[in-house]
Design a protein around this motif. Sequence first.
Motif, short mmCIF file in Angstrom:
data_model
loop_
_atom_site.label_atom_id
_atom_site.label_comp_id
_atom_site.label_asym_id
_atom_site.label_seq_id
_atom_site.Cartn_x
_atom_site.Cartn_y
_atom_site.Cartn_z
N GLY A 1 -3.44 -10.52 -3.21
CA GLY A 1 -4.04 -11.55 -2.38
C GLY A 1 -3.66 -12.96 -2.75
N ARG A 2 -2.45 -13.15 -3.29
CA ARG A 2 -2.04 -14.47 -3.76
C ARG A 2 -1.05 -15.15 -2.82
NH1 ARG A 2 1.04 -13.90 -7.74
NH2 ARG A 2 1.03 -11.69 -8.24
N PRO B 1 -9.25 -6.99 9.49
CA PRO B 1 -8.24 -6.24 8.75
C PRO B 1 -8.63 -5.97 7.30
CG PRO B 1 -7.60 -8.53 8.83
CD PRO B 1 -8.94 -8.43 9.54
N VAL B 2 -9.84 -6.37 6.90
CA VAL B 2 -10.25 -6.31 5.48
C VAL B 2 -11.05 -5.05 5.18
CG1 VAL B 2 -11.50 -7.49 3.64
CG2 VAL B 2 -10.23 -8.82 5.34
N LEU C 1 0.82 -1.21 0.00
CA LEU C 1 0.00 0.00 0.00
C LEU C 1 0.86 1.26 0.00
CD1 LEU C 1 -2.85 -0.97 2.50
CD2 LEU C 1 -2.76 -1.28 0.02
N PHE C 2 1.95 1.25 0.79
CA PHE C 2 2.87 2.39 0.78
C PHE C 2 3.39 2.63 -0.64
CE2 PHE C 2 4.22 1.52 5.44
CZ PHE C 2 3.17 2.29 5.90
N SER D 1 -9.08 -4.45 1.73
CA SER D 1 -9.93 -4.38 0.54
C SER D 1 -9.79 -3.06 -0.20
CB SER D 1 -11.39 -4.58 0.92
OG SER D 1 -11.84 -3.49 1.73
N GLN D 2 -9.19 -2.06 0.47
CA GLN D 2 -9.07 -0.71 -0.07
C GLN D 2 -10.43 -0.17 -0.51
OE1 GLN D 2 -5.45 0.25 -2.42
NE2 GLN D 2 -5.03 -1.95 -2.35
#
Length: 327
Positions: free
Chosen positions: A309-310, A209-210, A45-46, A235-236
Amino acid sequence: MKAIQIASYDGPRGLTYDTLPEPEPTSEQVALTVEFAGANYVEALFAGGLVPKPLPWVPGIEAAGRIRALGERVEGFAVGEQVAALTINKGGGYGQVAVTHAELVAPIPPGMDPSLASVVPSNTTTALIALERIAHLQPGEHVLVHAAAGGLGSQFGQIARTLGAGRVVGVVGGEEKKRAALDLGYDEVWLRADLESAEPGQFDVIADPVAGPGRIASLELLRLGGRLLAVGDASQAGDQAVSSNTLWFKGIGVHGFNLGAMSAAHPRIVGTYLRRALALVASGEVTVHIAERAPIQDAPRVLTALRDGRTIGKTVFVHERPTGSQA
């Protein structure tokens, strides 16, 4: 030193491997020669600019290695000592040398593999603080964990058990992750689609955390006095509005926890939990599954897989020893 840095906010493609000046510790900091660093979803994300930093910037929120230098006010450590550290506030774990507040550094327990120690500071410490200090989990209470097979979710499920939870249920997105979560000792593992038909009022604590729509749906699963822990936005999906009247009428609560914020405000408290987290993993009471050990130069590939997500389990990045290193 050599380091992976975020050169542009182009996701993992914006990472470069460059030669940079070594950071120097301030009076209350420790500098460590980083041998291993944990890969975390937040670092992807950063790289995408979710939390803007002055570029170029070296990411990396957790690491393990040997103490290289001590700030003038630091006591209780020795140069050359093996330690694990939270480098969450200034980043730096993706560099051969990193600095962080001395309170966020802990000795690696005797006999513990330092590569394993490098993947404890972030997720295991978060789960321990959030469940014990924020949610005040009580023995016998029922816990639901979203993203149960992920790096953070896997720790929430196990820490809940160590704190005496009576029933621990995991939620995952697919069958492969369901099998992985069952191996972690959950009483049950549900697919995300199962939430729609789940009986209301089953749980005392839900760790999420999603985020996204599942966070709001989770409120229905809390019983009177239940607490939902908002500990991420994998999930952003952006902000989710929660009705204050719903909280009032149902007698439930939503609690946010951010490890970076607490590390900045209360490093001594976080450091105490870091030591406990290391002890739990070193003893085998809590397991951190290392799926891969990869050279730090593989960060773009690994963070792409994390972003998409892999992944199952943790990836440890391995650093080369910096030229002229004495620690």
